[in-house]
Design a protein around this motif. Structure first.
Motif, PDB file in Angstrom:
ATOM      1  N   PRO A 129     -11.522 -79.349 -45.970  1.00  0.00           N
ATOM      2  CA  PRO A 129     -12.683 -78.436 -45.965  1.00  0.00           C
ATOM      3  C   PRO A 129     -13.777 -78.849 -46.942  1.00  0.00           C
ATOM      4  CG  PRO A 129     -10.637 -77.189 -45.971  1.00  0.00           C
ATOM      5  CD  PRO A 129     -10.264 -78.611 -46.208  1.00  0.00           C
ATOM      6  N   LEU A 130     -13.390 -79.398 -48.084  1.00  0.00           N
ATOM      7  CA  LEU A 130     -14.391 -79.819 -49.064  1.00  0.00           C
ATOM      8  C   LEU A 130     -15.221 -80.982 -48.549  1.00  0.00           C
ATOM      9  CD1 LEU A 130     -12.293 -79.636 -52.365  1.00  0.00           C
ATOM     10  CD2 LEU A 130     -13.530 -77.830 -51.168  1.00  0.00           C
ATOM     11  N   PHE A 131     -14.559 -81.976 -47.969  1.00  0.00           N
ATOM     12  CA  PHE A 131     -15.304 -83.124 -47.459  1.00  0.00           C
ATOM     13  C   PHE A 131     -16.100 -82.750 -46.209  1.00  0.00           C
ATOM     14  CE2 PHE A 131     -12.218 -85.282 -50.122  1.00  0.00           C
ATOM     15  CZ  PHE A 131     -12.992 -86.259 -50.707  1.00  0.00           C
ATOM     16  N   ALA A 132     -15.570 -81.811 -45.432  1.00  0.00           N
ATOM     17  CA  ALA A 132     -16.338 -81.346 -44.276  1.00  0.00           C
ATOM     18  C   ALA A 132     -17.617 -80.659 -44.721  1.00  0.00           C
ATOM     19  CB  ALA A 132     -15.484 -80.401 -43.423  1.00  0.00           C
ATOM     20  N   GLY A 133     -17.539 -79.803 -45.742  1.00  0.00           N
ATOM     21  CA  GLY A 133     -18.741 -79.164 -46.270  1.00  0.00           C
ATOM     22  C   GLY A 133     -19.699 -80.156 -46.892  1.00  0.00           C
ATOM     23  N   THR A 134     -19.155 -81.158 -47.601  1.00  0.00           N
ATOM     24  CA  THR A 134     -20.007 -82.180 -48.213  1.00  0.00           C
ATOM     25  C   THR A 134     -20.810 -82.929 -47.167  1.00  0.00           C
ATOM     26  OG1 THR A 134     -18.456 -82.441 -50.057  1.00  0.00           O
ATOM     27  CG2 THR A 134     -20.005 -84.241 -49.649  1.00  0.00           C
ATOM     28  N   PHE A 135     -20.151 -83.384 -46.131  1.00  0.00           N
ATOM     29  CA  PHE A 135     -20.843 -84.184 -45.122  1.00  0.00           C
ATOM     30  C   PHE A 135     -21.717 -83.324 -44.209  1.00  0.00           C
ATOM     31  CE2 PHE A 135     -17.449 -87.151 -46.302  1.00  0.00           C
ATOM     32  CZ  PHE A 135     -18.204 -88.298 -46.498  1.00  0.00           C
ATOM     33  N   LEU A 136     -21.363 -82.066 -44.040  1.00  0.00           N
ATOM     34  CA  LEU A 136     -22.226 -81.178 -43.250  1.00  0.00           C
ATOM     35  C   LEU A 136     -23.568 -80.979 -43.958  1.00  0.00           C
ATOM     36  CD1 LEU A 136     -22.758 -79.213 -40.928  1.00  0.00           C
ATOM     37  CD2 LEU A 136     -21.609 -77.427 -42.273  1.00  0.00           C
ATOM     38  N   ASN A 173     -27.605 -64.802 -47.087  1.00  0.00           N
ATOM     39  CA  ASN A 173     -28.506 -65.785 -47.706  1.00  0.00           C
ATOM     40  C   ASN A 173     -27.851 -67.142 -47.901  1.00  0.00           C
ATOM     41  OD1 ASN A 173     -30.400 -63.782 -47.840  1.00  0.00           O
ATOM     42  ND2 ASN A 173     -30.191 -63.415 -50.040  1.00  0.00           N
ATOM     43  N   GLN A 174     -26.587 -67.148 -48.320  1.00  0.00           N
ATOM     44  CA  GLN A 174     -25.905 -68.398 -48.608  1.00  0.00           C
ATOM     45  C   GLN A 174     -25.331 -68.988 -47.335  1.00  0.00           C
ATOM     46  OE1 GLN A 174     -23.074 -67.410 -51.737  1.00  0.00           O
ATOM     47  NE2 GLN A 174     -24.519 -68.175 -53.284  1.00  0.00           N
ATOM     48  N   MET A 175     -25.763 -70.211 -47.031  1.00  0.00           N
ATOM     49  CA  MET A 175     -25.274 -70.926 -45.849  1.00  0.00           C
ATOM     50  C   MET A 175     -25.537 -72.406 -46.037  1.00  0.00           C
ATOM     51  SD  MET A 175     -28.253 -69.987 -43.066  1.00  0.00           S
ATOM     52  CE  MET A 175     -28.465 -68.264 -43.550  1.00  0.00           C
ATOM     53  N   ALA A 176     -24.818 -73.222 -45.277  1.00  0.00           N
ATOM     54  CA  ALA A 176     -24.980 -74.673 -45.374  1.00  0.00           C
ATOM     55  C   ALA A 176     -26.374 -75.113 -44.974  1.00  0.00           C
ATOM     56  CB  ALA A 176     -23.933 -75.360 -44.502  1.00  0.00           C
TER      57      ALA A 176
END
Length: 477
Positions: free
Chosen positions: A235-242, A326-329
């Motif tokens: 999940p961390l790397f998915a969020g990073t690359f997203l 408010n908070q989103m990728a």
């Protein structure tokens, strides 16, 4: 322990050695500088280097290791009252003695009786040791400086190859800088590998690399819930690359097109105004971008998606859009892309301007238009540099922390939805290492596992980018 005054005096002595060496060379040539093997400044520099560098190295060693030598001498003899204390209390005792001797505030520990007398004796001893070491190092530095000058000054003559000797000093300096850079990189890698090895002894590497749940909470008792923790890093790397992908979708086209416009189409007046304005963005602190994302972009995006959800027919999609926060990728990615625009634009502009004008002239001579020349000649020739600019922007996006913390949240979620809250590897590393942490638990050591994995991923991206650059360079070299 050593003051800046000694370095100032050494610098003045080196300057005097420079003047003396230069005058001796000119006098030896009878005032005719062309008779000398080297320029007069080389002779002065040679004398100044011998007068300053060895003594400066000694002073630097004194600054680096003088305190340790003082501690070793101070603790070589321990009074009986101090030996009766625990090891931790003994360390506090000697720390207080050194602090009082240096005129600093000691700890809040109260010393009475024999300990008070021992402390006073050690404070006086620490002052004597510091004085002796300071005077000794300064005297040795003065002797070295004078000896270096007396060694170099008599060698100066019309036939002396001062330029070769000075360039030899410069070569040693460059080699030293290169070795320091390599050793620093090696130290970083080894520290990451060692701490990561300790982490992987407690957590299975397979579950870390391919696990889909991240909850590094280690319980204090074995019967507590989630006492083993969950260390799935996907999940961390998915969020990073997203977030990185969203940022590059914003920064790459805007930055590249602005660079093409500034280098190929804009006149001098427009270029002189627009280029500095773009580069101002590079000097804005990331926390300001974080505030901008949290207070401006986030509410605007939330209001927009809420309005779209209210306009849609009732259903799951409308309900979801009306609940967007408010908070989103997407917010973090867009603001990060704005931050990366000057990196892509400025570097790409410099690369495009470096393409030889003869390539453009040849294209125009063949009847190509400006847009065809840019598309089929200039951009392919500048592609390796543009790839390097994109790679730099990607590295900056992967390592960004503040914007993600303020705009995307801290929730580790495996999703490709840009409207969800996500987190990144760097944010979790900061979270795990914040505060007083003991480096003996999987929770803290997981930060090093994340850092090593991110290092390997970034290294692979660099290798791929270099291969792409080499492939296209073969066509234009």
């Amino acid at each position: 322990m050593l003051t800046w005054l000694s370095l100032l005096v050494l610098a003045l002595f080196s300057g005097a050695a420079f003047v003396a060496g230069r005058r001796r060379a000119v006098a030896a040539a009878g005032g005719r500088a062309r008779v000398l093997h080297s320029l007069p400044n080389y002779y002065g520099t040679y004398a100044a280097l011998w007068a300053g560098v060895p003594a400066a190295l000694l002073l630097l060693l004194g600054v680096m290791f003088g305190g340790r030598v003082e501690d070793a001498i101070l603790q070589s003899s321990r009074p009986a009252a101090v030996q009766a204390l625990e090891v931790d209390r003994q360390d506090v005792f000697y720390s207080d003695a050194r602090a009082i001797a240096a005129g600093k505030a000691p700890s809040e520990v109260t010393y009475e009786g024999e300990l008070k007398g021992a402390l006073d004796a050690k404070v006086a001893e620490a002052r004597r040791i510091e004085t002796v070491l300071k005077v000794g190092i300064l005297a040795a530095a003065a002797v070295l400086a004078l000896a270096g000058f007396l060694l170099a000054f008599p060698r100066i003559s019309t036939e002396f190859r001062a330029r070769n000797r000075v360039e030899g000093w410069i070569g040693v300096l460059l080699i030293g800088c290169s070795v320091a850079a390599v050793l620093t990189t090696l130290g970083i890698v080894l520290s990451l590998v060692w701490e990561s090895w300790r982490f992987f002894q407690s957590v299975n590497p397979i579950s870390f690399l391919f696990g889909t749940e991240w909850s590094p909470q280690i319980a204090m008792r074995a019967d507590q819930v989630a006492s083993a923790g969950a260390f799935g890093a996907v999940p961390l790397f998915a969020g990073t690359f997203l977030i990185m992908l969203i940022a590059m979708l914003v920064a790459a086209p805007i930055g590249l097109y602005s660079a093409i416009y500034l280098s190929e189409y804009a006149n001098r007046t427009v270029r002189g105004v627009v280029k500095p304005l773009l580069e101002i963005l590079a000097g804005v602190p990331t926390v300001v971008y974080g505030f901008f994302a949290a207070l401006t972009v986030g509410p605007i995006f939330r209001a927009g998606f809420n309005a779209i959800g209210a306009a849609l027919p009732p259903g799951p999609l409308a309900t979801y859009l009306m609940e967007v926060q408010n908070q989103m990728a997407l917010v973090a990615g867009v603001v990060m892309g704005i931050m990366l625009i000057p990196f892509v634009s400025s570097l790409s502009d410099d690369i495009i301007n470096a393409v030889p004008q003869s390539l453009r002239d040849g294209s125009y001579a063949m009847g190509a238009t400006k847009s065809e020349t840019v598309k089929k000649v200039v951009l392919p020739a500048a592609l390796p540099g543009i790839m390097a600019a994109m790679l730099l922007a990607i590295s900056r996006a992967v390592g960004e922390t503040m914007i993600v913390t303020m705009a995307a949240g801290l929730q580790a979620k495996l999703t490709a939805n840009p409207l969800d809250t996500v987190t990144t590897v760097t944010v979790q590393i900061v979270t795990l290492l914040t505060g007083d942490q003991e480096f003996d638990s999987p929770k803290t050591l997981s930060a090093f596992g994340l850092g090593l994995t991110l290092f390997v991923v970034t290294l692979c991206l660099n290798i791929i980018a270099l291969r792409i650059v080499q492939k296209y360079r073969e066509q234009y070299d």
